[in-house]
Design an enzyme around this catalytic site. Structure first.
Site, PDB file in Angstrom:
ATOM      1  N   HIS A  51      -6.935  76.464 -39.213  1.00 59.95           N
ATOM      2  CA  HIS A  51      -7.211  76.883 -37.821  1.00 59.95           C
ATOM      3  C   HIS A  51      -6.400  75.986 -36.886  1.00 59.95           C
ATOM      4  CE1 HIS A  51      -9.181  78.536 -34.413  1.00 59.95           C
ATOM      5  NE2 HIS A  51     -10.373  78.010 -34.517  1.00 59.95           N
ATOM      6  N   HIS A  71      -1.685  85.378 -39.627  1.00 63.45           N
ATOM      7  CA  HIS A  71      -2.831  85.400 -38.700  1.00 63.45           C
ATOM      8  C   HIS A  71      -3.803  86.493 -39.140  1.00 63.45           C
ATOM      9  CE1 HIS A  71      -5.110  85.440 -34.963  1.00 63.45           C
ATOM     10  NE2 HIS A  71      -4.552  84.272 -34.713  1.00 63.45           N
ATOM     11  N   ASP A 107       0.809  78.239 -33.572  1.00 64.96           N
ATOM     12  CA  ASP A 107       0.957  76.839 -34.004  1.00 64.96           C
ATOM     13  C   ASP A 107       2.351  76.493 -34.484  1.00 64.96           C
ATOM     14  OD1 ASP A 107      -2.311  77.302 -35.127  1.00 64.96           O
ATOM     15  OD2 ASP A 107      -1.705  75.880 -33.584  1.00 64.96           O
TER      16      ASP A 107
HETATM   17  C1  SDX Z   1      -5.033  79.703 -35.365  1.00 67.01           C
HETATM   18  O1  SDX Z   1      -8.312  83.343 -35.396  1.00 67.01           O
HETATM   19  C2  SDX Z   1      -7.596  82.930 -34.441  1.00 67.01           C
HETATM   20  O2  SDX Z   1      -7.441  83.579 -33.437  1.00 67.01           O
HETATM   21  C3  SDX Z   1      -6.962  81.561 -34.636  1.00 67.01           C
HETATM   22  C4  SDX Z   1      -6.013  81.115 -33.570  1.00 67.01           C
HETATM   23  C5  SDX Z   1      -6.717  80.874 -32.261  1.00 67.01           C
HETATM   24  O3  SDX Z   1      -6.029  80.916 -31.215  1.00 67.01           O
HETATM   25  O4  SDX Z   1      -7.912  80.532 -32.297  1.00 67.01           O
HETATM   26  O5  SDX Z   1      -4.988  82.088 -33.391  1.00 67.01           O
HETATM   27  C6  SDX Z   1      -5.356  79.782 -33.931  1.00 67.01           C
HETATM   28  O6  SDX Z   1      -5.836  79.234 -36.125  1.00 67.01           O
HETATM   29  C7  SDX Z   1      -3.711  80.282 -35.842  1.00 67.01           C
HETATM   30  C8  SDX Z   1      -3.603  80.261 -37.393  1.00 67.01           C
HETATM   31  C9  SDX Z   1      -3.158  78.864 -37.792  1.00 67.01           C
HETATM   32  N1  SDX Z   1      -3.182  78.699 -39.251  1.00 67.01           N
HETATM   33  C10 SDX Z   1      -2.057  78.609 -39.974  1.00 67.01           C
HETATM   34  O7  SDX Z   1      -0.918  78.738 -39.511  1.00 67.01           O
HETATM   35  C11 SDX Z   1      -2.284  78.281 -41.437  1.00 67.01           C
HETATM   36  C12 SDX Z   1      -1.390  79.177 -42.306  1.00 67.01           C
HETATM   37  N2  SDX Z   1      -1.870  80.545 -42.164  1.00 67.01           N
HETATM   38  C13 SDX Z   1      -2.749  81.042 -43.218  1.00 67.01           C
HETATM   39  O8  SDX Z   1      -3.596  80.099 -43.784  1.00 67.01           O
HETATM   40  C14 SDX Z   1      -3.348  82.399 -42.913  1.00 67.01           C
HETATM   41  O9  SDX Z   1      -2.338  83.192 -42.467  1.00 67.01           O
HETATM   42  C15 SDX Z   1      -4.518  82.479 -41.949  1.00 67.01           C
HETATM   43  C16 SDX Z   1      -5.636  81.586 -42.324  1.00 67.01           C
HETATM   44  C17 SDX Z   1      -4.064  82.162 -40.550  1.00 67.01           C
HETATM   45  C18 SDX Z   1      -5.009  83.925 -41.978  1.00 67.01           C
HETATM   46  O10 SDX Z   1      -5.429  84.149 -43.254  1.00 67.01           O
HETATM   47  P1  SDX Z   1      -6.133  85.551 -43.681  1.00 67.01           P
HETATM   48  O11 SDX Z   1      -6.183  86.509 -42.556  1.00 67.01           O
HETATM   49  O12 SDX Z   1      -7.407  85.222 -44.369  1.00 67.01           O
HETATM   50  O13 SDX Z   1      -5.095  86.149 -44.646  1.00 67.01           O
HETATM   51  P2  SDX Z   1      -5.074  85.893 -46.188  1.00 67.01           P
HETATM   52  O14 SDX Z   1      -5.271  84.433 -46.473  1.00 67.01           O
HETATM   53  O15 SDX Z   1      -5.986  86.868 -46.806  1.00 67.01           O
HETATM   54  O16 SDX Z   1      -3.526  86.227 -46.553  1.00 67.01           O
HETATM   55  C19 SDX Z   1      -3.120  87.533 -46.896  1.00 67.01           C
HETATM   56  C20 SDX Z   1      -1.942  87.301 -47.837  1.00 67.01           C
HETATM   57  C21 SDX Z   1      -2.284  86.413 -49.029  1.00 67.01           C
HETATM   58  O17 SDX Z   1      -1.350  86.749 -50.048  1.00 67.01           O
HETATM   59  P3  SDX Z   1      -1.850  87.674 -51.298  1.00 67.01           P
HETATM   60  O18 SDX Z   1      -3.105  87.007 -51.870  1.00 67.01           O
HETATM   61  O19 SDX Z   1      -2.147  89.030 -50.681  1.00 67.01           O
HETATM   62  O20 SDX Z   1      -0.698  87.691 -52.268  1.00 67.01           O
HETATM   63  O21 SDX Z   1      -0.889  86.591 -47.143  1.00 67.01           O
HETATM   64  C22 SDX Z   1      -0.700  85.322 -47.759  1.00 67.01           C
HETATM   65  C23 SDX Z   1      -1.942  85.030 -48.586  1.00 67.01           C
HETATM   66  O22 SDX Z   1      -1.625  84.168 -49.674  1.00 67.01           O
HETATM   67  N3  SDX Z   1      -0.561  84.352 -46.672  1.00 67.01           N
HETATM   68  C24 SDX Z   1       0.354  83.387 -46.657  1.00 67.01           C
HETATM   69  C25 SDX Z   1       0.176  82.744 -45.427  1.00 67.01           C
HETATM   70  N4  SDX Z   1      -0.827  83.319 -44.738  1.00 67.01           N
HETATM   71  C26 SDX Z   1      -1.295  84.316 -45.535  1.00 67.01           C
HETATM   72  N5  SDX Z   1       1.299  83.021 -47.565  1.00 67.01           N
HETATM   73  C27 SDX Z   1       2.075  81.978 -47.206  1.00 67.01           C
HETATM   74  N6  SDX Z   1       1.967  81.307 -46.031  1.00 67.01           N
HETATM   75  C28 SDX Z   1       1.039  81.663 -45.126  1.00 67.01           C
HETATM   76  N7  SDX Z   1       0.943  81.001 -43.978  1.00 67.01           N
END
Ligand code: SDX
Length: 447
Positions: free
Chosen positions: A279, A320, A376
């Site tokens: 997050h 996201h 971010d």
């Molecule tokens: C913020 O919610 C909000 O609004 C948050 C925010 C706010 O203003 O409050 O916008 C602020 O928190 C932004 C997000 C910051 N976090 C990151 O940058 C961390 C990296 N991102 C990931 O951890 C992920 O994208 C999330 C947590 C942000 C979202 O995850 P989801 O929606 O649960 O998606 P998921 O984990 O189910 O991913 C779907 C697929 C998966 O692959 P498969 O299992 O289908 O093969 O996409 C992949 C994931 O492995 N994936 C990534 C990835 N994010 C998702 N692979 C590599 N790098 C990534 N960053």
């Protein structure tokens, strides 16, 4: 919801789902409102009258609306973000953070009179009780500033016990003012403590962002002069981070606030939720990722390690839950980045970030999963250019999000549909079993 096998009763007027329970053959109708059905209505679907009834199961709330809210609108496919209907791009270009904080709470832009009083009230309340200062300087020299911020904000509830009167609008007004006013002060005290520098008190002749930068950076000069580009960059970053509908930390504030605890305790829960690397902690994690990559030539190998799916690497700052296109905030931050780096000089990290984005956006793995830069990805580069330590980035996010957390907290309190948040579960544990202890309670621990 009307549950009936008597087709003659027919479905309810208006849009509805028709649900047939294959166990009983009974047909139920669920009215559709706002593209949702009320999950509680499913409870009437039973086999035996004594059954609990059908529940919805939705780990991490991937497809569950927890509330009605009029504060922020996001269209993840179109990359749209609006605060109370105003596009984020226009607010970032023209508004001030305190104006946006007023808008988030009240739903309308402030009049000049309202704005002047709001700024004056916040400026007046920037100081914290001296005991807060003693409390904060009791942390270890290397304490993470997010721990200090969460503790400091939680401690405010003990200094303002009347904040427990959450149904008194006067108490809510002063809590809004105190939190927006004191977050930068507590955050700056944490910064100076970890740096081993004397704490700098607020200079209430300065605007909000400049006052914060003064508490961060002033040394022996009698008055701190912030670079106007840096001060505006901070104010815009605060606007961009102010709210984002039902994100993890806002959900935490609403859940804790639903117990009717005071707002300082509820916001402290939000700070702790934001701390997580998935997050708000992601901006810190992005810089650590760029440091680990170290050189643009190492990007292809890093991308391969992310795609390998072994989970040891995510592309931090990408992806996201809601945005399945470019986060509109990331575009604005990238532009801010260029302005700040034009003054501070291009950084190696920025070169790596730009090349990393270019490669990732053309790679099938990220395209297929609709992974784009989020807010971010570039934010940390600005904070790094302004010489904030990496572990301080999420503190800056928390200062801004206080406006959203408080607005969402008050919306929860005023929502007649809301009650204390208490989800159910699917029990997967043991059935009843008799307790038989095999312990010898006289046994003493021997060396
Ligand atoms: C913020 O919610 C909000 O609004 C948050 C925010 C706010 O203003 O409050 O916008 C602020 O928190 C932004 C997000 C910051 N976090 C990151 O940058 C961390 C990296 N991102 C990931 O951890 C992920 O994208 C999330 C947590 C942000 C979202 O995850 P989801 O929606 O649960 O998606 P998921 O984990 O189910 O991913 C779907 C697929 C998966 O692959 P498969 O299992 O289908 O093969 O996409 C992949 C994931 O492995 N994936 C990534 C990835 N994010 C998702 N692979 C590599 N790098 C990534 N960053």
């Amino acid at each position: 919801m009307s549950g009936s096998t008597d087709a003659a009763k027919g479905p309810p007027a208006g849009d509805h789902l028709e649900i047939k329970d294959s166990r009983t053959g009974k047909v139920y109708y669920a009215p559709i409102t706002d593209e949702t059905i009320r999950t509680a209505d499913l409870k009437q679907i039973k086999v035996k009258p004594e059954d609990f009834g059908i529940m919805g199961y939705d780990p991490a709330f991937m497809n569950t609306a927890s509330c009605r809210s009029a504060i922020t609108f996001i269209d993840g496919d179109q990359g749209i973000l609006r605060y109370r209907g105003y596009p984020i791009e226009q607010l970032a270009e023209k508004a001030s953070f305190l104006e946006v904080a007023w808008l988030l709470r009240h739903g309308e832009l402030p009049t000049q009179k309202e704005y002047d009083k709001w700024v004056a009230d916040i400026t007046y309340h920037t100081y914290v009780h001296e005991n807060i200062k003693q409390f904060l300087t009791g942390f270890r020299y290397d304490a993470h500033p997010m721990s200090m911020l969460a503790a400091g904000v939680s401690a405010l509830s003990s200094f303002y016990p009347t904040a427990k009167s959450i149904h008194d609008p006067v108490e809510r007004d002063i809590a809004f003012v105190r939190l927006l006013a004191k977050m930068p002060t507590i955050a700056a005290f944490a910064y100076r403590h970890v740096k081993g520098l004397p704490l700098v008190y607020p200079d209430n002749s300065l605007p909000y962002a400049e006052n914060f930068l003064s508490m961060i950076a002033r040394m022996s000069e009698s008055k701190y002069e912030a670079n106007p580009v840096f001060a505006r960059a901070i104010d815009v970053l605060f606007i961009l981070h102010a709210d984002h509908e039902q994100n993890c930390s806002t959900n935490a504030v609403r859940a804790v606030g639903s117990s009717h605890v005071d707002p300082y305790s509820a916001v402290s829960a939000g700070i702790n939720a934001l701390y997580g690397p998935l997050h708000g902690g992601a901006n810190e994690a992005v810089l650590r990722m760029l440091e680990e990559i170290g050189h643009p030539n190492n990007i292809p190998a890093f991308i391969e390690s992310v795609k390998s799916g072994k989970g040891e690497h995510k592309l931090m700052g990408f992806g996201h839950r809601v945005y399945k296109s470019y986060d509109p905030r990331a575009k604005i931050v990238k532009g801010l980045c260029d302005q700040v780096l034009a003054i501070t000089g291009m950084s190696k990290d920025m070169e790596i970030a730009v090349e990393l984005e270019r490669i990732a956006l053309s790679d099938e793995y990220f395209i297929k999963r609709k992974l784009y830069p989020n807010v971010d990805f570039y934010t940390g580069l600005i904070y790094r250019a302004l010489h904030f330590p990496t572990d301080y980035f999420t503190v800056l996010f928390a200062i801004a999000r206080t406006a959203g957390w408080m607005s969402q907290w008050e919306e929860l309190l005023l929502d007649k549909e809301q009650k204390i948040a208490r989800p159910r579960q699917i029990y997967t544990g043991y059935g009843e079993r008799p307790y038989k202890s095999t312990l010898d309670y006289t046994h003493r621990i021997t060396k």
